[in-house]
Design a protein around this motif. Structure first.
Motif, PDB file in Angstrom:
ATOM      1  N   GLN A  75     -34.380  22.201 -23.995  1.00  0.00           N
ATOM      2  CA  GLN A  75     -33.180  21.805 -23.262  1.00  0.00           C
ATOM      3  C   GLN A  75     -32.126  22.910 -23.327  1.00  0.00           C
ATOM      4  O   GLN A  75     -31.486  23.245 -22.322  1.00  0.00           O
ATOM      5  CB  GLN A  75     -32.602  20.529 -23.863  1.00  0.00           C
ATOM      6  CG  GLN A  75     -33.466  19.295 -23.700  1.00  0.00           C
ATOM      7  CD  GLN A  75     -32.934  18.140 -24.530  1.00  0.00           C
ATOM      8  OE1 GLN A  75     -32.582  18.307 -25.705  1.00  0.00           O
ATOM      9  NE2 GLN A  75     -32.870  16.954 -23.933  1.00  0.00           N
ATOM     10  N   PRO A 103     -32.358  13.375 -15.277  1.00  0.00           N
ATOM     11  CA  PRO A 103     -31.995  12.100 -15.916  1.00  0.00           C
ATOM     12  C   PRO A 103     -30.705  11.525 -15.321  1.00  0.00           C
ATOM     13  O   PRO A 103     -29.720  12.244 -15.143  1.00  0.00           O
ATOM     14  CB  PRO A 103     -31.795  12.501 -17.377  1.00  0.00           C
ATOM     15  CG  PRO A 103     -31.341  13.932 -17.303  1.00  0.00           C
ATOM     16  CD  PRO A 103     -32.077  14.538 -16.136  1.00  0.00           C
ATOM     17  N   VAL A 129     -36.095  23.116 -19.698  1.00  0.00           N
ATOM     18  CA  VAL A 129     -35.980  21.820 -19.027  1.00  0.00           C
ATOM     19  C   VAL A 129     -34.500  21.583 -18.748  1.00  0.00           C
ATOM     20  O   VAL A 129     -33.652  21.855 -19.601  1.00  0.00           O
ATOM     21  CB  VAL A 129     -36.594  20.672 -19.876  1.00  0.00           C
ATOM     22  CG1 VAL A 129     -35.949  20.588 -21.252  1.00  0.00           C
ATOM     23  CG2 VAL A 129     -36.437  19.337 -19.168  1.00  0.00           C
ATOM     24  N   HIS A 150     -25.344  20.017 -13.904  1.00  0.00           N
ATOM     25  CA  HIS A 150     -26.726  19.771 -13.488  1.00  0.00           C
ATOM     26  C   HIS A 150     -27.113  20.637 -12.294  1.00  0.00           C
ATOM     27  O   HIS A 150     -28.139  21.327 -12.311  1.00  0.00           O
ATOM     28  CB  HIS A 150     -26.925  18.291 -13.144  1.00  0.00           C
ATOM     29  CG  HIS A 150     -28.308  17.997 -12.630  1.00  0.00           C
ATOM     30  ND1 HIS A 150     -29.365  17.736 -13.471  1.00  0.00           N
ATOM     31  CD2 HIS A 150     -28.811  17.957 -11.368  1.00  0.00           C
ATOM     32  CE1 HIS A 150     -30.460  17.549 -12.750  1.00  0.00           C
ATOM     33  NE2 HIS A 150     -30.155  17.680 -11.475  1.00  0.00           N
ATOM     34  N   ILE A 202     -33.272  10.424 -21.034  1.00  0.00           N
ATOM     35  CA  ILE A 202     -33.540  11.708 -21.678  1.00  0.00           C
ATOM     36  C   ILE A 202     -34.508  11.505 -22.841  1.00  0.00           C
ATOM     37  O   ILE A 202     -34.233  10.746 -23.771  1.00  0.00           O
ATOM     38  CB  ILE A 202     -32.233  12.363 -22.172  1.00  0.00           C
ATOM     39  CG1 ILE A 202     -31.312  12.636 -20.975  1.00  0.00           C
ATOM     40  CG2 ILE A 202     -32.530  13.652 -22.919  1.00  0.00           C
ATOM     41  CD1 ILE A 202     -29.976  13.241 -21.348  1.00  0.00           C
ATOM     42  N   ASP A 240     -31.949  19.081 -18.602  1.00  0.00           N
ATOM     43  CA  ASP A 240     -31.690  17.705 -19.008  1.00  0.00           C
ATOM     44  C   ASP A 240     -30.215  17.335 -18.901  1.00  0.00           C
ATOM     45  O   ASP A 240     -29.774  16.344 -19.487  1.00  0.00           O
ATOM     46  CB  ASP A 240     -32.186  17.450 -20.442  1.00  0.00           C
ATOM     47  CG  ASP A 240     -33.477  16.630 -20.477  1.00  0.00           C
ATOM     48  OD1 ASP A 240     -33.820  16.028 -19.442  1.00  0.00           O
ATOM     49  OD2 ASP A 240     -34.135  16.596 -21.526  1.00  0.00           O
ATOM     50  N   HIS A 270     -38.256  20.198 -28.249  1.00  0.00           N
ATOM     51  CA  HIS A 270     -37.675  19.665 -27.008  1.00  0.00           C
ATOM     52  C   HIS A 270     -36.183  19.997 -26.935  1.00  0.00           C
ATOM     53  O   HIS A 270     -35.680  20.372 -25.857  1.00  0.00           O
ATOM     54  CB  HIS A 270     -37.890  18.163 -26.907  1.00  0.00           C
ATOM     55  CG  HIS A 270     -37.438  17.605 -25.579  1.00  0.00           C
ATOM     56  ND1 HIS A 270     -38.039  17.958 -24.390  1.00  0.00           N
ATOM     57  CD2 HIS A 270     -36.431  16.760 -25.262  1.00  0.00           C
ATOM     58  CE1 HIS A 270     -37.419  17.335 -23.391  1.00  0.00           C
ATOM     59  NE2 HIS A 270     -36.442  16.610 -23.900  1.00  0.00           N
ATOM     60  N   CYS A 317     -22.074  15.666 -19.892  1.00  0.00           N
ATOM     61  CA  CYS A 317     -22.969  14.921 -20.763  1.00  0.00           C
ATOM     62  C   CYS A 317     -22.205  14.464 -22.003  1.00  0.00           C
ATOM     63  O   CYS A 317     -21.357  15.203 -22.534  1.00  0.00           O
ATOM     64  CB  CYS A 317     -24.160  15.788 -21.164  1.00  0.00           C
ATOM     65  SG  CYS A 317     -25.118  16.424 -19.755  1.00  0.00           S
ATOM     66  N   ALA A 342     -35.783  17.575 -15.056  1.00  0.00           N
ATOM     67  CA  ALA A 342     -35.999  16.203 -15.533  1.00  0.00           C
ATOM     68  C   ALA A 342     -35.199  15.174 -14.734  1.00  0.00           C
ATOM     69  O   ALA A 342     -35.608  14.019 -14.612  1.00  0.00           O
ATOM     70  CB  ALA A 342     -35.642  16.113 -17.019  1.00  0.00           C
TER      71      ALA A 342
END
Length: 207
Positions: free
Chosen positions: A183, A145, A188, A198, A151, A190, A179, A20, A143
C-alpha cells in the motif's frame, strides 16, 4: 439541509479535502498520506528502506516510525544495502545504544540479513524492484475500496511476496506487513475512492 454522511473510513479535513481515516490530523501523518502513501515506487534502495521500516513498525504505529525515520536513516547509513551488508557485531551494539531508532536486536539483525539478501537479488537477477513488481505484473493494483471495511489486511499477492522474501533471507515480512508495504509503495492503490489522493495515485499508475 444536512450534509450527506461520509463513507466509513473517510474524514473531512479543515482544508475541505476528504482523506483516509488513518491520516488523522497530525501534520506529519497528513503530509505522508498526501505525498508518499500510494505513490508507485520503483527504486530498489527505497523499496528496501520501506520494507525494513515496515518490519520495525510491527507492534507499533506507523507514526512512531515516521517520527524516527531520519534517525533510522542516520543510524543505518541512509539505508544503503551495500553498507549495511558489511555491518559487524560492533555495529549491532552501536545500533542497540541508539535512542533515535527502535532498539530491537532481532529487527536489527533482520535488517542486516535483508541487506545481504537484497545484494544477492541485485546480483543474480533483474534487481530488487523487478523482483517485487513482477508479482503484480509491473502495474499497481487498483483496489478501489469504497469504505474502510473494503480494505484487506493481506491478500494472495502479499502472501506470495512474503513467502518469496523469506526464502531469500528477509525477516519480519509476513503477509500483513507486506500488504502494508505494498500500500505504501503504490503496488496497490488502497486510498478510499472518495479520498482526494485516490485519483492522483490511479493517474500515476496509468502513467
Amino acid at each position: 439541509m444536512m450534509e450527506p454522511a461520509l463513507p466509513e473510513g473517510l474524514i473531512l479535513h479543515p482544508d475541505g479535502r476528504p482523506r483516509c481515516w488513518w491520516a488523522g490530523l497530525d501534520p506529519l501523518y497528513v503530509a505522508y498520506h498526501d505525498t508518499e502513501w500510494g505513490v508507485p515506487e520503483f527504486d530498489g534502495r527505497a523499496l528496501y528502506e520501506k520494507l525494513i521500516l515496515d518490519g520495525f513498525q510491527a507492534g507499533l504505529s506507523w507514526l512512531t516510525i515516521l517520527r524516527r525515520r531520519e534517525g533510522f536513516r542516520a543510524a543505518f547509513d541512509g539505508f544503503s544495502p551495500e553498507a549495511i551488508a558489511r555491518y559487524t557485531e560492533a555495529d549491532v551494539a552501536r545500533l542497540m545504544a541508539d535512542t533515535g531508532i527502535i532498539r530491537n536486536r532481532a529487527k536489527i539483525l533482520g535488517t542486516i540479513a535483508g541487506a545481504r539478501a537484497w545484494l544477492r537479488i541485485e546480483e543474480s537477477g533483474p534487481g530488487f524492484s523487478r523482483f517485487l513488481w513482477d508479482f503484480c505484473e509491473g502495474q499497481p493494483i487498483q483496489a478501489n475500496p469504497h469504505s474502510r471495511a473494503d480494505i484487506a489486511t493481506e491478500t494472495e499477492v502479499s502472501r506470495r511476496i512474503a513467502k518469496a522474501l523469506k526464502a531469500e533471507g528477509f525477516s519480519f515480512c509476513g503477509p500483513t506487513i507486506v500488504h502494508a508495504f505494498m500500500q505504501a509503495v503504490g503496488m496497490v492503490n488502497d486510498h478510499l475512492t472518495d479520498c482526494h489522493r485516490h485519483g492522483a495515485c490511479a493517474a500515476l499508475a496509468r502513467a
